[in-house]
Design an enzyme around this catalytic site. Structure first.
Site, PDB file in Angstrom:
ATOM      1  N   LYS A  87       0.715  -1.214   0.051  1.00 13.05           N
ATOM      2  CA  LYS A  87      -0.082   0.139  -0.197  1.00 13.05           C
ATOM      3  C   LYS A  87       0.978   1.207   0.069  1.00 13.05           C
ATOM      4  O   LYS A  87       0.253   2.148  -0.399  1.00 13.05           O
ATOM      5  CB  LYS A  87      -0.931   0.002   1.267  1.00 13.05           C
ATOM      6  CG  LYS A  87      -2.228  -1.049   0.933  1.00 13.05           C
ATOM      7  CD  LYS A  87      -3.339  -0.711   2.110  1.00 13.05           C
ATOM      8  CE  LYS A  87      -4.475  -1.652   1.831  1.00 13.05           C
ATOM      9  NZ  LYS A  87      -4.136  -3.119   1.848  1.00 13.05           N
ATOM     10  N   GLU A 109     -10.907   6.793   2.787  1.00 17.14           N
ATOM     11  CA  GLU A 109     -11.855   5.859   3.494  1.00 17.14           C
ATOM     12  C   GLU A 109     -11.171   4.511   3.805  1.00 17.14           C
ATOM     13  O   GLU A 109     -10.258   4.077   2.951  1.00 17.14           O
ATOM     14  CB  GLU A 109     -13.124   5.428   2.849  1.00 17.14           C
ATOM     15  CG  GLU A 109     -13.459   4.529   2.031  1.00 17.14           C
ATOM     16  CD  GLU A 109     -12.450   4.333   0.909  1.00 17.14           C
ATOM     17  OE1 GLU A 109     -12.056   3.301   0.455  1.00 17.14           O
ATOM     18  OE2 GLU A 109     -12.546   5.104   0.142  1.00 17.14           O
ATOM     19  N   SER A 378       2.116  -9.797  -0.536  1.00 13.11           N
ATOM     20  CA  SER A 378       1.839  -7.956  -0.492  1.00 13.11           C
ATOM     21  C   SER A 378       1.900  -7.591   0.793  1.00 13.11           C
ATOM     22  O   SER A 378       2.342  -6.310   0.951  1.00 13.11           O
ATOM     23  CB  SER A 378       0.410  -8.265  -0.871  1.00 13.11           C
ATOM     24  OG  SER A 378      -0.294  -9.074   0.032  1.00 13.11           O
TER      25      SER A 378
HETATM   26  C1  LIG Z   1      -4.821  -4.054   1.312  1.00  8.69           C
HETATM   27  C2  LIG Z   1      -4.205  -5.466   1.299  1.00  8.69           C
HETATM   28  C3  LIG Z   1      -4.581  -6.289   0.120  1.00  8.69           C
HETATM   29  C4  LIG Z   1      -5.784  -6.076  -0.831  1.00  8.69           C
HETATM   30  O1  LIG Z   1      -5.621  -4.967  -1.826  1.00  8.69           O
HETATM   31  P1  LIG Z   1      -5.189  -5.186  -3.333  1.00  8.69           P
HETATM   32  O2  LIG Z   1      -5.602  -3.876  -3.777  1.00  8.69           O
HETATM   33  O3  LIG Z   1      -6.031  -6.328  -3.822  1.00  8.69           O
HETATM   34  O4  LIG Z   1      -3.522  -5.699  -3.401  1.00  8.69           O
HETATM   35  C5  LIG Z   1      -3.647  -7.636  -0.098  1.00  8.69           C
HETATM   36  N1  LIG Z   1      -2.860  -7.568   0.895  1.00  8.69           N
HETATM   37  C6  LIG Z   1      -2.278  -6.870   1.669  1.00  8.69           C
HETATM   38  C7  LIG Z   1      -1.434  -6.975   2.671  1.00  8.69           C
HETATM   39  C8  LIG Z   1      -3.059  -5.563   2.103  1.00  8.69           C
HETATM   40  O5  LIG Z   1      -2.633  -4.788   3.027  1.00  8.69           O
END
Ligand SMILES: *Cc1c(COP(=O)(O)O)cnc(C)c1O
Length: 412
Positions: A87, A109, A378
Site C-alpha cells: 500500500k 476511507e 503483498s
Molecule cells: C490491502 C491489502 C491487500 C488487498 O488489496 P489489493 O488492492 O488487492 O492489493 C492485499 N494484501 C495486503 C497485505 C493488504 O494490506
C-alpha cells in the site's frame, strides 16, 4: 491499456457526480502530466528507495521448493515496505501528485484500517492535513490501526450511517470531497473507482513487477512460468502482473478470498465461480457481488483486505480476455499455508498474501526445478497479530487478552 474515458474493454469508466467534473479534469491533467515527466518517476523511485526499502528483495524459498519437489519458488517481498505492505507504493505516489497539484489536505476511507494507516503515514511525511473515514463498526473492530492513524496525526471520523462499515465510509468520504475538492485530494486505496484511479494506482504499483522481472532474470536466468498474487481490489496483483503482461508464456494467477467456501455464500469471490454480476457502483463498472436488485451483498474473508464487493476493472478485462486465470483460497487453506510458510522459512505472510501462497502450493508440484514461480507477498502478518492469533484460535493469546482486559477494568 485504457481508452480516453478510462474503459478496459467494457469495464471501468468514470461515473461521478457533476460537481466533481472539474476536479477529475484537473486530476487527469496532473496525472497525465506527471506520467509524461520522467523526473516525476525518478523522484518517486528515489523516495521509495530512501523511505520504503525499495527495491524489495526477491527471496528464493529453498526449503519450500524442496518440500513441494517441483518449481523453484520465489517470493517478492512487499512485506518489507514501510508500514508493512505494498500500500505504501500507492499512497506515496499519490502524495507526490498531491504536492504537484498544490493541494494541502488528503482524505481516505478505510475498512480494516490498513489503507488508513498508510495514508496517515504519507500525510505526516508530506505535511498534509488528513481525515480518515471509517465505519463506526470498523473503528471498534480495528482499534490498533485507529490508534496508529491518530498517533500519526490523522483525524479518524467514525461513520454512523447505514451498516457503519466500508460502504458507508466511502459515501461519507465522497460527501467531504464534493465540498472540499479545491484543496483536498481523495486517496483511493486500490485499482478501483472512477478513472483515472485504476490506471494511476496500477502505475504506482507497477514498480513491483518491473523490479521482479529484473530480479528473476538476474537470479534464475529466465522468466518465471507462473506469477501468483492475492486479489482484493487488485492493486498488488496488477503491480506484479504488469512486469509480465507482455510475456505470453508467463501465466498470471489471481487468488480471491474463498472465505468459508463458495457454496456457503460467505466469501469475496468475484471472478472465480459465478456469484458476481456486472454492475456500476462506486464510480466504475465491474463484476460486483450483488443481489438481483443490485444491492451489494455481505462479503466475508479471514483477510480484511480481500473482503470487498468489487474488483479492478483492469483485472476484469484481463479475466474476460483469458490473460489472467483466477482461483480461490478458503480461510482454512489460508491458515494452513500461513503455518507452513512460517515453520519452513521464517516468513510471516499477511492473511491476504497467504491466499496467493495457497494456490502456488497447490500447483508447485505440477512443474519441475527448471521452472520458477513467483508469489507476490503483498504484506507481512506480524503487524496483524490480533487478527492472526484470533484466527488460529490460540488459547494462550485469549488468556493474555482476558488478563489485559481485567487489568484495565481494575483501573477504572
Ligand atoms: C490491502 C491489502 C491487500 C488487498 O488489496 P489489493 O488492492 O488487492 O492489493 C492485499 N494484501 C495486503 C497485505 C493488504 O494490506
Amino acid at each position: 491499456m485504457t481508452d480516453k474515458k478510462g474503459y478496459y474493454g467494457q469495464w471501468g469508466g468514470a461515473f461521478i457526480p457533476e460537481v466533481l467534473h472539474e476536479t477529475f479534469v484537473q486530476l487527469n491533467a496532473a496525472y497525465n502530466d506527471a506520467r509524461a515527466d520522467s523526473a516525476f518517476w525518478k523522484e518517486y523511485i528515489a523516495l521509495m528507495g530512501s523511505y520504503s526499502c525499495r527495491p524489495t528483495p526477491l527471496t528464493h524459498v529453498e526449503n519450500l521448493s524442496r518440500h513441494f519437489n517441483g518449481a523453484q519458488i520465489f517470493v517478492k517481498r512487499e512485506d518489507l515496505n514501510h508500514t508493512g505492505a505494498h500500500k505504501a507504493n500507492n499512497v506515496m505516489g499519490q502524495g507526490l501528485l498531491v504536492r504537484r497539484m498544490g493541494k494541502k489536505r488528503v482524505i481516505a476511507e478505510t475498512g480494516a484500517g490498513q489503507h488508513g494507516v498508510a495514508t496517515a503515514t504519507m500525510a505526516a511525511r508530506f505535511g498534509f492535513e488528513c481525515t480518515i473515514y471509517m465505519g463506526e463498526e470498523d473503528v471498534m473492530r480495528q482499534r490498533p490501526n485507529v490508534f496508529w492513524m491518530e498517533k500519526l496525526g490523522a483525524t479518524v471520523v467514525p461513520v454512523t450511517s447505514g451498516a457503519r462499515t466500508l460502504k458507508d465510509a466511502m459515501n461519507e468520504a465522497f460527501r467531504d470531497w464534493v465540498t472540499s475538492m479545491d484543496d483536498t485530494h481523495y486517496v483511493i486505496g486500490t485499482v478501483c473507482g472512477p478513472h483515472p484511479f485504476p490506471e494511476m494506482v496500477a502505475w504506482f504499483q507497477s514498480i513491483i513487477g518491473s523490479e521482479a522481472r529484473k530480479q528473476i532474470t538476474e537470479v534464475f536466468g529466465k522468466l518465471p512460468s507462473r506469477v501468483y498474487a492475492c486479489v482484493g481490489g487488485g492493486s498488488n496483483a496488477m503491480g506484479v502482473f504488469q512486469g509480465f503482461l507482455d510475456d505470453p508464456d508467463v501465466e498470471l494467477i489471481g487468488v480471491e478470498a474463498g472465505g468459508k467456501g463458495l457454496e456457503t455464500g460467505r466469501h469475496a469471490t468475484r471472478l472465480t465461480g459465478d456469484d458476481a454480476s456486472a454492475g456500476v457502483a462506486q464510480g466504475y463498472k465491474t463484476m460486483f457481488l450483488q443481489d438481483d436488485d443490485g444491492q451489494m451483498r455481505d462479503t466475508h474473508s479471514v483477510a480484511a483486505g480481500l473482503d470487498y464487493i468489487g474488483v479492478s476493472p483492469i483485472l476484469t478485462d484481463l479475466w474476460e480476455k483469458g490473460r489472467v486465470r483466477f482461483a480461490t483460497a478458503t480461510d482454512d487453506e489460508v491458515m494452513n499455508a500461513l503455518d507452513l510458510t512460517m515453520k519452513k522459512e521464517g516468513i510471516i505472510p499477511a492473511l491476504e498474501s497467504a491466499h496467493a501462497f495457497v494456490q502456488a502450493y497447490k500447483e508447485a508440484g505440477e512443474l519441475t526445478p527448471d521452472d520458477a514461480i513467483i508469489i507476490n507477498m503483498s504484506g507481512r502478518g506480524d503487524k496483524d497479530i490480533f487478527t492472526i492469533a484470533h484466527a488460529f484460535g490460540d488459547p494462550s493469546w485469549k488468556e493474555f487478552i482476558r488478563e489485559k482486559g481485567a487489568e484495565y477494568a481494575a483501573e477504572k
